[in-house]
Motif scaffolding. Structure first.
Motif, mmCIF file in Angstrom:
data_model
loop_
_atom_site.group_PDB
_atom_site.id
_atom_site.type_symbol
_atom_site.label_atom_id
_atom_site.label_comp_id
_atom_site.label_asym_id
_atom_site.label_seq_id
_atom_site.Cartn_x
_atom_site.Cartn_y
_atom_site.Cartn_z
ATOM 1 N N PHE A 26 -140.523 -41.574 83.753
ATOM 2 C CA PHE A 26 -140.251 -40.923 85.032
ATOM 3 C C PHE A 26 -139.407 -41.851 85.907
ATOM 4 C CE2 PHE A 26 -143.640 -38.177 83.700
ATOM 5 C CZ PHE A 26 -143.451 -36.984 84.387
ATOM 6 N N LYS A 27 -138.352 -41.306 86.511
ATOM 7 C CA LYS A 27 -137.495 -42.061 87.419
ATOM 8 C C LYS A 27 -137.390 -41.331 88.757
ATOM 9 C CE LYS A 27 -134.638 -44.065 83.752
ATOM 10 N NZ LYS A 27 -133.259 -44.199 83.223
ATOM 11 N N ARG A 28 -137.369 -42.118 89.830
ATOM 12 C CA ARG A 28 -137.269 -41.525 91.163
ATOM 13 C C ARG A 28 -135.840 -41.073 91.425
ATOM 14 N NH1 ARG A 28 -138.116 -44.218 97.114
ATOM 15 N NH2 ARG A 28 -136.076 -45.060 96.580
ATOM 16 N N ARG A 29 -135.707 -39.836 91.909
ATOM 17 C CA ARG A 29 -134.412 -39.268 92.234
ATOM 18 C C ARG A 29 -134.508 -38.486 93.542
ATOM 19 N NH1 ARG A 29 -133.036 -42.591 89.307
ATOM 20 N NH2 ARG A 29 -131.989 -42.419 87.277
ATOM 21 N N TRP A 30 -133.348 -38.344 94.205
ATOM 22 C CA TRP A 30 -133.275 -37.550 95.433
ATOM 23 C C TRP A 30 -132.900 -36.118 95.055
ATOM 24 C CZ3 TRP A 30 -134.395 -38.173 100.520
ATOM 25 C CH2 TRP A 30 -133.920 -37.202 101.402
#
Length: 353
Positions: free
Chosen positions: A245-249
């Motif tokens: 999981f990667k943080r994205r806007w």
């Protein structure tokens, strides 16, 4: 009963009639102020903007100020419905009308256009139709696509041609040409870090391009604006659901039914976008993660089902989770436009190949 009490009773009765129960400018419920020169009932926030309309609008508190008989009659004869019929007679279909939750800059642009310039009255509309050129020229500070700095650029809106052009230097060819028909512009003061910040989004070479600008005096292009359903950070995994999981806007566009995701909020191009169709075509939103799947830092999950695959996200907290689910449902259950059906049909043809 003295005049004070009698007139206040009449005002409160008028306030309960039809459209008077909502602010004439932003729709906030239970307005407790009024412009007695314009004859409209407005909320506290909009009353502050009206005070700056010198010689046009004078405001009073409905409950705290004294109202004499003449002012009561003005409010009785006018009211929000009558004023709306005059001041909002010809609003262009692409003009965004602010809501109670919108920023002050957007509300002020709307109120000044409506009452100060009277842009939407029948008389002004007839005059505008007699003018051959609807061009606007001015300077905006534009964020660079690569260096991330804001630089002064000349922008020109050619309404007849339906184009926006911007220039780095006056005597050069335009750096960019944007079709107004495929453009979305929305106020983004917090995201850009400027009270007059504007995000312009359009298609360039088949990809969604975001341009971030601001004007030092707040003189932006309000009639091209609309809001996004929701924006914010989520974490996402990949198509196999085995990727980290990667943080994205994320930006959810209700009108174009797109979920776009960026590495950072002010990136010029989205890393990817997802079409969110109607529930009748198999699109759905489910709270929670698929069995056996866990997020990274954030554990509260959302699963978006599409005919092609499932998209899995995690949210920061419970409030954010609920807001995203509500926003997704608004899109999924919203009736599709002819253009949406075209996009859906194209996606289905690709799946059959």
């Amino acid at each position: 009963m003295d005049n004070w009490d009698r007139n206040k009773t009449i005002l409160l009765e008028l306030l309960r009639e039809g459209e008077n129960s909502e602010c004439a400018d932003c729709g906030a419920s239970d307005p407790d102020w009024a412009s007695y020169t314009l004859g409209v009932f407005i909320c506290l926030n909009c009353s502050g903007i009206h005070r700056n309309l010198s010689g046009i609008s004078r405001v009073k508190s409905i409950r705290l100020d004294f109202w004499d008989h003449d002012l009561i009659e003005k409010m009785r004869k006018c009211g929000n419905r009558v004023a709306k019929k005059h001041y909002e007679a010809n609003i262009p279909p692409f003009y965004y009308k602010p809501r109670a939750s919108d920023c002050v800059v957007l509300k002020e642009q709307w109120i000044r256009a409506k009452y100060e310039r009277e842009e939407f009255t029948d008389i002004v509309t007839k005059l505008q139709k007699s003018v051959t050129s609807g061009n606007r020229v001015g300077y905006l500070w534009k964020r660079g696509k690569h260096n991330r700095n804001f630089q002064k650029r000349n922008f020109r809106l050619l309404e007849k041609e339906g184009l926006i052009l911007y220039y780095a230097k006056e005597d050069e060819e335009p750096k960019g040409v944007i079709q107004v028909s495929g453009l979305n512009a929305t106020f983004q003061p917090e995201k850009i870090g400027n009270p007059n910040g504007l995000q312009i989004t359009y298609l360039k070479d088949g990809r969604t391009r975001s341009m971030f600008v601001y004007h030092k005096n707040g003189k932006l292009i309000p009639k091209l604006t609309r809001d996004y359903a929701k924006e914010g950070y989520m974490e996402k995994t990949g198509p196999t659901q085995k990727e980290p999981f990667k943080r994205r806007w994320f930006t959810l566009d209700n009108q174009d039914r797109k979920l776009l995701y960026f590495k950072e909020p002010l990136d010029a191009y989205a890393q990817g976008e997802v079409f969110i169709g109607h529930s009748e075509y198999g699109y759905n939103v489910i709270e929670g993660l698929p069995p056996g799947l866990k997020g990274n830092k954030w554990k509260l999950g959302i699963t978006i089902g599409t005919p092609e695959r499932k998209f899995v996200f995690t949210c920061r907290d419970d409030q954010d989770l609920k807001e995203w689910i509500v926003a997704f449902k608004e899109v999924i259950f919203k009736p599709m436009s002819p253009q949406d059906y075209t996009v859906e049909a194209t996606l289905r043809r690709k799946q059959r190949r």
